[in-house]
Each structure stands twice: as C-alpha cells, then as structure tokens.
Design a protein around this motif. Structure first.
Motif, PDB file in Angstrom:
ATOM      1  N   ILE A 170      36.213  53.959 -14.313  1.00 10.59           N
ATOM      2  CA  ILE A 170      35.423  53.429 -13.194  1.00 10.59           C
ATOM      3  C   ILE A 170      34.417  54.488 -12.762  1.00 10.59           C
ATOM      4  N   THR A 171      33.149  54.097 -12.695  1.00  8.74           N
ATOM      5  CA  THR A 171      32.094  55.019 -12.289  1.00  8.74           C
ATOM      6  C   THR A 171      32.139  55.245 -10.770  1.00  8.74           C
ATOM      7  N   LEU A 172      31.301  56.146 -10.299  1.00  3.46           N
ATOM      8  CA  LEU A 172      31.222  56.425  -8.859  1.00  3.46           C
ATOM      9  C   LEU A 172      30.314  55.439  -8.140  1.00  3.46           C
ATOM     10  N   ALA A 173      29.432  54.794  -8.904  1.00 10.67           N
ATOM     11  CA  ALA A 173      28.484  53.825  -8.331  1.00 10.67           C
ATOM     12  C   ALA A 173      28.090  52.839  -9.424  1.00 10.67           C
TER      13      ALA A 173
ATOM     14  N   THR B 197      40.747  55.975 -14.820  1.00 13.82           N
ATOM     15  CA  THR B 197      40.920  55.153 -16.016  1.00 13.82           C
ATOM     16  C   THR B 197      41.232  53.702 -15.628  1.00 13.82           C
ATOM     17  N   ALA B 198      40.800  52.811 -16.489  1.00 13.05           N
ATOM     18  CA  ALA B 198      40.977  51.385 -16.220  1.00 13.05           C
ATOM     19  C   ALA B 198      40.899  50.631 -17.542  1.00 13.05           C
TER      20      ALA B 198
ATOM     21  N   VAL C  51      43.136  48.850 -12.817  1.00 18.41           N
ATOM     22  CA  VAL C  51      42.808  50.255 -12.566  1.00 18.41           C
ATOM     23  C   VAL C  51      44.116  51.039 -12.445  1.00 18.41           C
ATOM     24  N   THR C  52      44.251  52.061 -13.272  1.00 18.71           N
ATOM     25  CA  THR C  52      45.500  52.834 -13.338  1.00 18.71           C
ATOM     26  C   THR C  52      45.913  53.383 -11.976  1.00 18.71           C
TER      27      THR C  52
END
Length: 193
Positions: free
Chosen positions: A139-142, A112-113, A73-74
């Motif tokens: 990466i999503t929030l959930a 971003t990841a 994960v950036t």
C-alpha cells in the motif's frame, strides 16, 4: 460469438472481464435482469461469489459467472477483505475506502497487501466451481495513477514498479488477481469441452 454472463453491475469489473475475455460477448447480468442484486452475506470471497453465481444461474437458467474480490492488508489483519467495496460505508465510495485504509496504516511499517479474487461459475443445472487468484503488493502513502478502479491507486506492484492505477488495462489484465482466477476458469472450461 459465445455469451458470458457476469453477475455484476460494477462497470470496472465488467470491463476487466471484457479485456480478458475478448473472444466472447461479455454481458453484465443487469442487461438481462433489471435490478439484479444479491445480498453478500458470506464471510469469505468464495461464499459471496457462489451466492451471486448461483442466484444468477437460477434466475436465467444459464451458466453465470460471478466474482468476489477485494483487498487484504496484512497490518489490518486482512481488512478490508470481504468488506472492501463498503469499507467506509454502504455508499461504496472508492475514495472514502482508500482514505480509510491510508488512515488505518498511518502508524504501521508493514504495508504488504494482496488483492484476492474468487470466481464462481454456476451452470444452468446448478453445478458450481470456484477459482482463486491473488496478486501481492504494498500500500502506497498516497494515490498514484489514473487508471483502474477501487483500491488500484494505492496498490503498488513491485514487479511492475507501478501501482495498479498506473498500468494500462492490458497490462493490468496480464497480472491481476482476476486474471489469475480467470486463467484457472478457462483451463477448467477447456478441459470440460
């Protein structure tokens, strides 16, 4: 049918290999060696993949494929990285790992990841080659989706407008980081034949 020995006990990972290598008999190494386990002491995905394939090839005296993969994960400076499986502790709990990533990103705007996979193939003679594949996403929030394993429910793939966990096994196998590394491995194997 040719056997492919995978130095992993991770059922999700072995299933990924079975989908991609559908013309081969994919065998998890634990079907051949009881309690095969290699301590992943490397600092890179390549280091850890090599440790596993080399140990497996030496133990079985045959070609063994291993991979090391994970999420970078950036905004977390590349974490969880090589610690992806045990990011939230030694129990290797997917949900705990996901919750830890989501909590760490709570106040971050950059989501971003990339998923990274390094495949290592070691022959019975001890020769090792490595192959690297990546897939970019956010990466999503959930969590979204029921398929896949690991971080798949929070890894959104813009090109597909879905998370990895919303993709079918076949869709995932077409675009995944593991697929990209395996494609390079296949080219190498075919060139060597």
């Amino acid at each position: 049918m040719t056997d492919i020995v995978i130095a992993s006990s991770n059922k999700g990972k072995i299933n990924d290999f079975k989908v991609i290598f559908s013309d081969y008999n994919v065998i998890g190494i634990n079907e051949l060696i009881e309690d095969f386990d290699v301590e992943e002491t490397g600092t890179t995905f390549e280091d850890n993949a090599r440790l596993k394939s080399e140990a497996g090839a030496k133990a079985l005296n045959k070609t063994v494929i291993a991979d090391d993969s994970g999420l970078e994960v950036t905004a977390l400076d590349g974490a969880p990285g090589v610690y992806s499986a045990r990011y939230a502790g030694e129990a290797k709990d997917d949900n705990a790992n996901i919750e830890k990533v989501l909590a760490a990103l709570e106040d971050k705007t950059d989501r971003t990841a990339q998923f990274v996979c390094v495949i290592s193939m070691t022959t019975a003679e001890g020769h090792t080659e490595t192959f690297k594949g990546t897939v970019n996403g956010e990466i999503t929030l959930a969590k979204i989706g029921e398929n896949g394993f690991g971080y798949d429910p929070i890894f959104y793939v813009p090109d597909k407008n879905k998370t990895m966990a919303q993709l079918t096994a076949e869709e995932k196998s077409e675009i995944s980081h593991r697929r990209k590394a395996i494609d390079q491995l296949q080219v190498f194997i075919e060139g060597a034949e």
